[in-house]
Scaffold this motif. Sequence first.
Motif, mmCIF file in Angstrom:
data_model
loop_
_atom_site.group_PDB
_atom_site.id
_atom_site.type_symbol
_atom_site.label_atom_id
_atom_site.label_comp_id
_atom_site.label_asym_id
_atom_site.label_seq_id
_atom_site.Cartn_x
_atom_site.Cartn_y
_atom_site.Cartn_z
ATOM 1 N N SER A 155 0.843 -1.202 0.000
ATOM 2 C CA SER A 155 0.000 0.000 0.000
ATOM 3 C C SER A 155 0.878 1.252 0.000
ATOM 4 C CB SER A 155 -0.913 0.028 1.229
ATOM 5 O OG SER A 155 -1.750 -1.078 1.216
ATOM 6 N N ILE A 191 2.043 1.923 -3.404
ATOM 7 C CA ILE A 191 0.961 2.442 -4.256
ATOM 8 C C ILE A 191 0.695 3.927 -3.947
ATOM 9 C CG2 ILE A 191 -1.539 2.259 -4.731
ATOM 10 C CD1 ILE A 191 -1.135 -0.816 -4.480
ATOM 11 N N THR A 198 3.496 5.879 -5.458
ATOM 12 C CA THR A 198 3.415 5.904 -6.924
ATOM 13 C C THR A 198 2.351 6.912 -7.356
ATOM 14 O OG1 THR A 198 4.038 3.570 -6.949
ATOM 15 C CG2 THR A 198 3.164 4.458 -8.985
ATOM 16 N N LEU A 243 3.849 10.262 -7.060
ATOM 17 C CA LEU A 243 4.790 10.503 -8.155
ATOM 18 C C LEU A 243 4.057 10.825 -9.458
ATOM 19 C CD1 LEU A 243 7.837 10.436 -8.246
ATOM 20 C CD2 LEU A 243 7.759 8.012 -8.760
ATOM 21 N N LEU A 244 2.931 10.132 -9.670
ATOM 22 C CA LEU A 244 2.179 10.345 -10.911
ATOM 23 C C LEU A 244 1.456 11.696 -10.923
ATOM 24 C CD1 LEU A 244 0.605 6.800 -11.499
ATOM 25 C CD2 LEU A 244 2.424 7.862 -12.828
ATOM 26 N N SER A 245 1.245 12.273 -9.728
ATOM 27 C CA SER A 245 0.448 13.508 -9.718
ATOM 28 C C SER A 245 1.256 14.774 -9.432
ATOM 29 C CB SER A 245 -0.698 13.386 -8.711
ATOM 30 O OG SER A 245 -0.196 13.092 -7.446
ATOM 31 N N ILE A 246 2.520 14.644 -9.027
ATOM 32 C CA ILE A 246 3.269 15.841 -8.611
ATOM 33 C C ILE A 246 3.477 16.854 -9.742
ATOM 34 C CG2 ILE A 246 5.565 14.775 -8.846
ATOM 35 C CD1 ILE A 246 6.369 16.447 -6.358
ATOM 36 N N PHE A 247 3.621 16.366 -10.986
ATOM 37 C CA PHE A 247 3.862 17.303 -12.086
ATOM 38 C C PHE A 247 2.632 17.596 -12.932
ATOM 39 C CE2 PHE A 247 8.370 15.962 -11.488
ATOM 40 C CZ PHE A 247 8.820 17.202 -11.079
ATOM 41 N N ALA A 261 10.335 14.857 -6.301
ATOM 42 C CA ALA A 261 9.989 13.706 -7.143
ATOM 43 C C ALA A 261 11.133 12.680 -7.116
ATOM 44 C CB ALA A 261 9.708 14.155 -8.572
ATOM 45 N N LEU A 286 10.279 -1.191 -3.679
ATOM 46 C CA LEU A 286 10.053 -2.269 -4.658
ATOM 47 C C LEU A 286 11.132 -3.343 -4.546
ATOM 48 C CD1 LEU A 286 8.954 -0.577 -8.002
ATOM 49 C CD2 LEU A 286 7.749 -2.379 -6.790
ATOM 50 N N ARG A 340 -5.355 1.106 -14.159
ATOM 51 C CA ARG A 340 -4.634 1.217 -12.875
ATOM 52 C C ARG A 340 -5.331 0.410 -11.781
ATOM 53 N NH1 ARG A 340 -3.097 7.649 -13.020
ATOM 54 N NH2 ARG A 340 -1.410 7.430 -14.526
ATOM 55 N N PHE A 350 -2.331 -7.037 -5.483
ATOM 56 C CA PHE A 350 -2.735 -7.544 -4.162
ATOM 57 C C PHE A 350 -3.157 -9.018 -4.225
ATOM 58 C CE2 PHE A 350 -3.148 -3.034 -2.834
ATOM 59 C CZ PHE A 350 -2.298 -3.114 -1.749
ATOM 60 N N LEU A 387 7.076 -5.310 -13.491
ATOM 61 C CA LEU A 387 7.977 -4.188 -13.183
ATOM 62 C C LEU A 387 8.127 -3.265 -14.383
ATOM 63 C CD1 LEU A 387 10.930 -5.639 -11.074
ATOM 64 C CD2 LEU A 387 9.166 -4.050 -10.353
ATOM 65 N N LEU A 438 5.549 5.205 -15.223
ATOM 66 C CA LEU A 438 6.232 6.369 -14.648
ATOM 67 C C LEU A 438 6.954 7.171 -15.730
ATOM 68 C CD1 LEU A 438 7.681 4.861 -11.345
ATOM 69 C CD2 LEU A 438 5.810 6.479 -11.565
ATOM 70 N N ASN A 445 4.535 9.122 -17.718
ATOM 71 C CA ASN A 445 4.014 10.242 -16.934
ATOM 72 C C ASN A 445 4.961 11.448 -16.962
ATOM 73 O OD1 ASN A 445 1.866 11.103 -15.040
ATOM 74 N ND2 ASN A 445 3.609 11.331 -13.669
ATOM 75 N N PHE A 446 6.268 11.170 -16.920
ATOM 76 C CA PHE A 446 7.259 12.247 -16.933
ATOM 77 C C PHE A 446 7.740 12.583 -18.347
ATOM 78 C CE2 PHE A 446 7.770 10.633 -12.528
ATOM 79 C CZ PHE A 446 7.348 11.784 -11.905
#
Lengths: 152, 166
Positions: free
Chosen positions: A18, A21, A24, A27-31, A126, A137, B54, B62, B94, B101, B104-105
């Motif tokens: 959790s 998650i 993550t 990280l996906l929403s910061i920018f 970030a 991970l 997602r 899980f 992975l 990611l 996203n960037f």
Amino acid sequence: MTNTLIFFLVAHIFLGTSGIIFLTAYLLSIFKKEADFKWLKINSFLALLSFIASWITGGYYYTSYYGKSVKPVILKGEFSWVHSILMETKEHVFLFLPFLTLALFAVTYFAYSDFAKDKKLALSVAGLCFTIVSIALAIMLSGIVISGAVGK
Amino acid sequence: MDWNVFLRELHVLGTVLGVGGSTFAEIFAIKFSKDGKIDIFEHEVLRICIGVLRLGLIILTFSGLGLLVLWRMRLLGPDVFYSPRFLAKMTILLILLLVALLMNFRLVNLKLGSTISTASWYAAMILGIWRGLDLSYFVIMFGFGVFVVLVYFLLEYARKTYLKSK
């Protein structure tokens, strides 16, 4: 293994995952163009709680069961390196996670208003978040490999 | 219903949502590329597809970890945990996360990223179904690499054919 130990093992895995998650999602929403700082704060806080709780549940499982019942089986088996390398690394690197996440939460809580103005700060945050996710991970994968070393 | 059946059903649900979400994201992305821009409605549709994808990934993770706990209880050990098929599935998972990611960037080309993501979902599904697969880890991963290239050209063909037809 008793039901209590099974509960602690499952809680340890569930909470750790959790945490990954939540970070993550952070990280996906910061920018994002319209980053929602409320969610950045919530995600970093929930990640912090998850890692602390995973720390406690994993610590209980390790001290009360793993050391006595699992470790000797792995060390006697074909994959003894799994304990001597992966578990030894995991149990030390694991200590960093709540503190790194606390730092992330503190920066998000106190300096979130600067994220939009200061791109360098947002990039550094970030980077910190990506480092935590990568470590978490690696720890999760180590846990899977360690579980796999215990056979009949 | 015991835990094994429950977790397997959740695992299938996660795969269905992931494969379905990525498939529809590709289909709509091709359809919406007709005029070269994405309006608010199209953006919302793609956002929903990615949301479903997602959610699938979270359920898959899980339920997969739950199944691993059951395997650990049954002491299935290296035969299952270190099997090439299982290791390949973990690697592909992975890759899926890393590509999400990177996309996203904007560190990877969106077309290439979405191709790897779609191919990864299908590859994970195929590996999950193909229980008797008896190949080494490197052969499976090489096959995955070839599969990604095939999916890329297939999507390019679909994109060009659709744009020509309009």
